[in-house]
Write a protein that holds these residues in place. Structure first.
Motif, PDB file in Angstrom:
ATOM      1  N   VAL A  75       0.815  -1.218   0.000  1.00 39.67           N
ATOM      2  CA  VAL A  75       0.000   0.000   0.000  1.00 39.67           C
ATOM      3  C   VAL A  75       0.849   1.269   0.000  1.00 39.67           C
ATOM      4  CG1 VAL A  75      -1.995  -1.129   1.059  1.00 39.67           C
ATOM      5  CG2 VAL A  75      -0.258  -0.053   2.522  1.00 39.67           C
ATOM      6  N   ILE A  76       2.169   1.087   0.030  1.00 40.90           N
ATOM      7  CA  ILE A  76       3.096   2.215  -0.005  1.00 40.90           C
ATOM      8  C   ILE A  76       3.825   2.172  -1.346  1.00 40.90           C
ATOM      9  CG2 ILE A  76       5.085   3.315   1.110  1.00 40.90           C
ATOM     10  CD1 ILE A  76       2.500   3.223   2.826  1.00 40.90           C
ATOM     11  N   THR A  77       3.797   3.277  -2.082  1.00 37.46           N
ATOM     12  CA  THR A  77       4.480   3.300  -3.377  1.00 37.46           C
ATOM     13  C   THR A  77       5.943   3.683  -3.250  1.00 37.46           C
ATOM     14  OG1 THR A  77       3.818   5.583  -3.833  1.00 37.46           O
ATOM     15  CG2 THR A  77       2.380   3.842  -4.658  1.00 37.46           C
ATOM     16  N   LYS A  78       6.310   4.317  -2.127  1.00 40.63           N
ATOM     17  CA  LYS A  78       7.695   4.740  -1.963  1.00 40.63           C
ATOM     18  C   LYS A  78       8.038   4.843  -0.489  1.00 40.63           C
ATOM     19  CE  LYS A  78      10.764   8.551  -3.252  1.00 40.63           C
ATOM     20  NZ  LYS A  78      10.817   9.884  -3.864  1.00 40.63           N
ATOM     21  N   TRP A  79       9.168   4.278  -0.120  1.00 38.81           N
ATOM     22  CA  TRP A  79       9.767   4.436   1.195  1.00 38.81           C
ATOM     23  C   TRP A  79      11.081   5.175   0.962  1.00 38.81           C
ATOM     24  CZ3 TRP A  79       7.666   2.167   5.706  1.00 38.81           C
ATOM     25  CH2 TRP A  79       6.670   1.206   5.518  1.00 38.81           C
ATOM     26  N   GLU A  80      11.149   6.443   1.273  1.00 41.14           N
ATOM     27  CA  GLU A  80      12.390   7.193   1.109  1.00 41.14           C
ATOM     28  C   GLU A  80      13.109   7.252   2.446  1.00 41.14           C
ATOM     29  OE1 GLU A  80      14.164  11.460  -0.312  1.00 41.14           O
ATOM     30  OE2 GLU A  80      12.252  10.803  -1.125  1.00 41.14           O
ATOM     31  N   ILE A  81      14.288   6.649   2.485  1.00 39.92           N
ATOM     32  CA  ILE A  81      15.067   6.542   3.712  1.00 39.92           C
ATOM     33  C   ILE A  81      16.215   7.538   3.660  1.00 39.92           C
ATOM     34  CG2 ILE A  81      16.554   5.038   5.085  1.00 39.92           C
ATOM     35  CD1 ILE A  81      14.967   2.658   3.864  1.00 39.92           C
ATOM     36  N   ARG A  82      16.317   8.335   4.710  1.00 39.28           N
ATOM     37  CA  ARG A  82      17.413   9.298   4.800  1.00 39.28           C
ATOM     38  C   ARG A  82      17.986   9.262   6.208  1.00 39.28           C
ATOM     39  NH1 ARG A  82      16.343  14.610   1.559  1.00 39.28           N
ATOM     40  NH2 ARG A  82      18.582  14.567   1.795  1.00 39.28           N
ATOM     41  N   VAL A  83      19.314   9.193   6.301  1.00 34.29           N
ATOM     42  CA  VAL A  83      19.965   9.301   7.600  1.00 34.29           C
ATOM     43  C   VAL A  83      19.717  10.717   8.090  1.00 34.29           C
ATOM     44  CG1 VAL A  83      22.145   9.216   8.849  1.00 34.29           C
ATOM     45  CG2 VAL A  83      21.714   7.607   6.982  1.00 34.29           C
ATOM     46  N   TRP A  84      19.335  10.834   9.353  1.00 35.97           N
ATOM     47  CA  TRP A  84      18.968  12.134   9.905  1.00 35.97           C
ATOM     48  C   TRP A  84      19.859  12.452  11.093  1.00 35.97           C
ATOM     49  CZ3 TRP A  84      14.784  13.377  13.847  1.00 35.97           C
ATOM     50  CH2 TRP A  84      14.510  14.750  13.849  1.00 35.97           C
ATOM     51  N   ASN A  85      20.574  13.543  11.003  1.00 37.10           N
ATOM     52  CA  ASN A  85      21.441  13.995  12.092  1.00 37.10           C
ATOM     53  C   ASN A  85      20.685  15.027  12.925  1.00 37.10           C
ATOM     54  OD1 ASN A  85      23.652  12.431  11.260  1.00 37.10           O
ATOM     55  ND2 ASN A  85      24.192  13.947   9.738  1.00 37.10           N
ATOM     56  N   ALA A  86      19.874  14.535  13.831  1.00 35.05           N
ATOM     57  CA  ALA A  86      19.094  15.417  14.701  1.00 35.05           C
ATOM     58  C   ALA A  86      20.028  16.131  15.670  1.00 35.05           C
ATOM     59  CB  ALA A  86      18.057  14.613  15.470  1.00 35.05           C
ATOM     60  N   LEU A  87      19.971  17.439  15.681  1.00 36.42           N
ATOM     61  CA  LEU A  87      20.834  18.231  16.541  1.00 36.42           C
ATOM     62  C   LEU A  87      20.114  18.864  17.720  1.00 36.42           C
ATOM     63  CD1 LEU A  87      22.943  20.062  13.814  1.00 36.42           C
ATOM     64  CD2 LEU A  87      23.566  18.042  15.147  1.00 36.42           C
ATOM     65  N   LEU A  88      18.886  19.279  17.509  1.00 38.76           N
ATOM     66  CA  LEU A  88      18.125  19.976  18.534  1.00 38.76           C
ATOM     67  C   LEU A  88      16.746  19.360  18.691  1.00 38.76           C
ATOM     68  CD1 LEU A  88      18.965  23.632  17.476  1.00 38.76           C
ATOM     69  CD2 LEU A  88      19.961  22.373  19.389  1.00 38.76           C
ATOM     70  N   GLY A  89      16.224  19.421  19.886  1.00 43.08           N
ATOM     71  CA  GLY A  89      14.877  18.941  20.139  1.00 43.08           C
ATOM     72  C   GLY A  89      14.743  18.496  21.575  1.00 43.08           C
ATOM     73  N   SER A  90      13.583  18.714  22.136  1.00 42.23           N
ATOM     74  CA  SER A  90      13.380  18.401  23.545  1.00 42.23           C
ATOM     75  C   SER A  90      13.433  16.904  23.836  1.00 42.23           C
ATOM     76  CB  SER A  90      12.037  18.979  24.022  1.00 42.23           C
ATOM     77  OG  SER A  90      10.984  18.412  23.274  1.00 42.23           O
ATOM     78  N   TRP A  91      13.196  16.050  22.824  1.00 42.39           N
ATOM     79  CA  TRP A  91      13.206  14.619  23.079  1.00 42.39           C
ATOM     80  C   TRP A  91      14.559  13.966  22.833  1.00 42.39           C
ATOM     81  CZ3 TRP A  91      14.362  12.252  18.503  1.00 42.39           C
ATOM     82  CH2 TRP A  91      14.021  12.902  17.345  1.00 42.39           C
ATOM     83  N   LEU A  92      15.551  14.745  22.410  1.00 47.29           N
ATOM     84  CA  LEU A  92      16.884  14.172  22.185  1.00 47.29           C
ATOM     85  C   LEU A  92      17.576  13.917  23.509  1.00 47.29           C
ATOM     86  CD1 LEU A  92      18.048  16.365  19.189  1.00 47.29           C
ATOM     87  CD2 LEU A  92      17.214  14.025  19.123  1.00 47.29           C
ATOM     88  N   SER A  93      18.127  12.729  23.662  1.00 47.32           N
ATOM     89  CA  SER A  93      18.770  12.360  24.930  1.00 47.32           C
ATOM     90  C   SER A  93      20.288  12.408  24.858  1.00 47.32           C
ATOM     91  CB  SER A  93      18.314  10.971  25.371  1.00 47.32           C
ATOM     92  OG  SER A  93      18.665  10.015  24.400  1.00 47.32           O
ATOM     93  N   ASP A  94      20.839  12.498  23.651  1.00 45.57           N
ATOM     94  CA  ASP A  94      22.312  12.520  23.564  1.00 45.57           C
ATOM     95  C   ASP A  94      22.805  13.658  22.717  1.00 45.57           C
ATOM     96  OD1 ASP A  94      22.590  10.927  20.697  1.00 45.57           O
ATOM     97  OD2 ASP A  94      21.110  10.002  22.008  1.00 45.57           O
TER      98      ASP A  94
END
Length: 94
Positions: A75-94
């Motif tokens: 049911v999904i025509t595309k799964w686009e996968i990207r490595v994400w370098n999260a830098l900021l956000g209240s839920w980031l633990s490291d």
């Protein structure tokens, strides 16, 4: 562990996708409980969704995606996968 932003593009068979959606959501919720899904949800226009995963590597992520009920249902025509370098956000633990 790496973080991945995965964009899903919904296929044209909405009825089939909606039939599979409860199993998909249950699967994603189980991954969230394990800390493997950091955020997930559909776009407001119902054309797709975004899921933020945490996995050891892309190979592991692809195994996780292949176990998603949406995958065998096609049911999904595309799964686009990207490595994400999260830098900021209240839920980031490291």
């Amino acid at each position: 562990m790496a973080r991945f932003a995965v964009e899903l593009v919904f296929g044209p068979d909405r009825e089939k996708r909606l039939a599979v959606r409860p199993a998909h959501r249950e699967y994603i919720a189980s991954l969230a409980e394990k800390g493997m899904v950091l955020a997930a949800g559909p776009y407001a226009d119902d054309t797709g969704a975004l899921i933020i995963y945490e996995a050891a590597d892309e190979t592991s992520l692809k195994e996780i995606i292949s176990a998603d009920p949406y995958t065998p249902a096609n049911v999904i025509t595309k799964w686009e996968i990207r490595v994400w370098n999260a830098l900021l956000g209240s839920w980031l633990s490291d």
